[in-house]
Design a protein around this motif. Structure first.
Motif, PDB file in Angstrom:
ATOM      1  N   PRO A 175       0.947  -1.295   0.111  1.00  0.00           N
ATOM      2  CA  PRO A 175       0.067   0.072  -0.011  1.00  0.00           C
ATOM      3  C   PRO A 175       0.682   1.353   0.141  1.00  0.00           C
ATOM      4  CG  PRO A 175      -0.011  -1.196   2.094  1.00  0.00           C
ATOM      5  CD  PRO A 175       0.668  -1.865   1.191  1.00  0.00           C
ATOM      6  N   THR A 176       2.045   1.185   0.193  1.00  0.00           N
ATOM      7  CA  THR A 176       3.018   2.123   0.282  1.00  0.00           C
ATOM      8  C   THR A 176       3.611   2.779  -1.058  1.00  0.00           C
ATOM      9  OG1 THR A 176       5.076   1.224   0.631  1.00  0.00           O
ATOM     10  CG2 THR A 176       3.592   2.079   2.756  1.00  0.00           C
ATOM     11  N   ASN A 189      -0.619   3.960  -3.682  1.00  0.00           N
ATOM     12  CA  ASN A 189      -0.684   5.133  -2.633  1.00  0.00           C
ATOM     13  C   ASN A 189      -1.612   6.321  -3.053  1.00  0.00           C
ATOM     14  OD1 ASN A 189      -0.025   7.407  -1.219  1.00  0.00           O
ATOM     15  ND2 ASN A 189       2.260   6.829  -0.837  1.00  0.00           N
ATOM     16  N   LYS A 190      -2.544   6.357  -2.504  1.00  0.00           N
ATOM     17  CA  LYS A 190      -3.498   7.119  -2.614  1.00  0.00           C
ATOM     18  C   LYS A 190      -3.262   8.746  -2.549  1.00  0.00           C
ATOM     19  CE  LYS A 190      -8.790   8.435  -2.285  1.00  0.00           C
ATOM     20  NZ  LYS A 190      -9.956   8.021  -1.496  1.00  0.00           N
ATOM     21  N   THR A 200      -6.210   0.803  -0.221  1.00  0.00           N
ATOM     22  CA  THR A 200      -5.920   2.046   0.163  1.00  0.00           C
ATOM     23  C   THR A 200      -7.194   3.013  -0.586  1.00  0.00           C
ATOM     24  OG1 THR A 200      -4.582   1.961  -2.003  1.00  0.00           O
ATOM     25  CG2 THR A 200      -3.531   1.921   0.206  1.00  0.00           C
TER      26      THR A 200
END
Length: 332
Positions: free
Chosen positions: A170-171, A176-177, A215
């Protein structure tokens, strides 16, 4: 007309600068080889990185911040290769500094940003273009010439898929949003550019469904498009499964298959009786140079960007999709 404007009016060489020095900028610098064009400068937020990049690729000037390069009067056009979440910011800075702009895809986050940038470009009499390989590869223009003869009949259906297996982290930038992650703006723009290039008109009916990643960005999606000419398209995207980058353009009298369509140089036309022919044009390894070459030519000839309406149309489709998905980034 001042001296600088006089020299630009009669210029015979276009000087390029790069903003953002990631992987695609490295490919751009390594491949850069266009007559009447010089890669003169690079800029990073880190001067050591800029110096190392410039030394590696034999570039004369290196800057430790983007604004300093934009103040350089010798730079005519800027190639923007930052993450797309920052594109609009640096497009506007570049245009307001009097530089033409070739920006990586997706050119902006949405059509509101694109419209603002186009207004500034028009005001400054500058060219703004998206570095979309599909619009520049010679194969696509050869296929359009074949289609225009009418021998394939009416366009009926397009299929385009793009699946890329990204690490489930998710990073990273893909999920990553905070930096506009998600499949649509990263790989979906290619599939939609391929689709819109062949459609006779802009889709007015858009159906879609999307699976989000943890995310909140789009992990995978399916899209159905239909335009007023009753042409339809189906687009499939995913970030967690590998799929072939294959585009199919189906007409009444045959269909065109393009494999690895973002930088394709070969296509196959298959006819109803099972016979086929191969169409070739261009060199996949020269994809970035085709972009540089057209932009350089347009600047020297003071010609407009003929692909900007396609760019705008694709952005409109992506805006519609994200609205249906409820996907909005906090910084928009």
């Amino acid at each position: 007309m001042n001296d600088r404007e006089f020299l630009k009016y009669y210029m015979t060489t276009v000087n390029w600068g790069i903003i953002g020095l990631g992987d695609i900028a490295s490919s751009f610098a390594k491949d850069f080889n266009v007559q009447q064009a010089t890669l003169l400068a690079v800029a990073s937020r880190n001067l050591d990185k800029a110096n190392a990049f410039a030394e590696k690729y034999g570039i004369e000037k290196a800057y430790g911040n983007y604004e300093e390069m934009l103040f350089d009067p010798d730079i005519d056009v800027v190639y923007i290769a930052t993450p797309h979440s920052h594109h609009a910011k640096y497009i506007l800075k570049s245009l307001r500094a009097g530089k033409h702009v070739l920006c990586e895809k997706a050119i902006t986050m949405n059509n509101k940003e694109l419209d603002e940038a186009l207004a500034v470009a028009e005001e400054k009499n500058l060219i703004l273009a998206e570095a979309m390989t599909i619009y520049h590869m010679p194969l696509y223009h050869k296929l359009q010439d074949i289609i225009s003869t009418g021998k394939l009949g009416k366009l009926k259906m397009i299929q385009a898929s793009f699946g890329s297996l990204k690490e489930a982290d998710p990073t990273n930038r893909f999920f990553n949003k905070e930096i506009a992650g998600g499949a649509l703006l990263d790989i979906g723009v290619y599939a939609l550019a391929f689709t819109r290039f062949f459609l006779s008109s802009q889709p007015t009916e858009i159906l879609t469904t999307m699976n989000p990643y943890e995310t909140g960005v789009d992990e995978q999606s399916a899209v159905i498009l239909k335009n007023p000419d009753n042409e339809m398209a189906v687009v499939s995207l995913t970030f967690r499964a590998k799929m072939p980058k294959v585009g199919i353009v189906a007409f009444e009298n045959g269909f065109i298959t393009v494999e690895d369509y973002p930088r394709a140089n070969t296509a196959t036309i298959t006819y109803p009786d099972g016979s086929s022919e191969t169409v070739t044009a261009g060199d996949s390894n020269q994809a970035l140079n085709y972009e540089i070459e057209l932009m350089t030519s347009n600047i020297l000839q003071q010609a407009p960007n003929k692909h900007i309406q396609l760019t705008h149309d694709v952005m409109s489709i992506m805006d519609n999709l994200r609205e249906q998905w409820g996907l909005c980034y906090d910084f928009e």
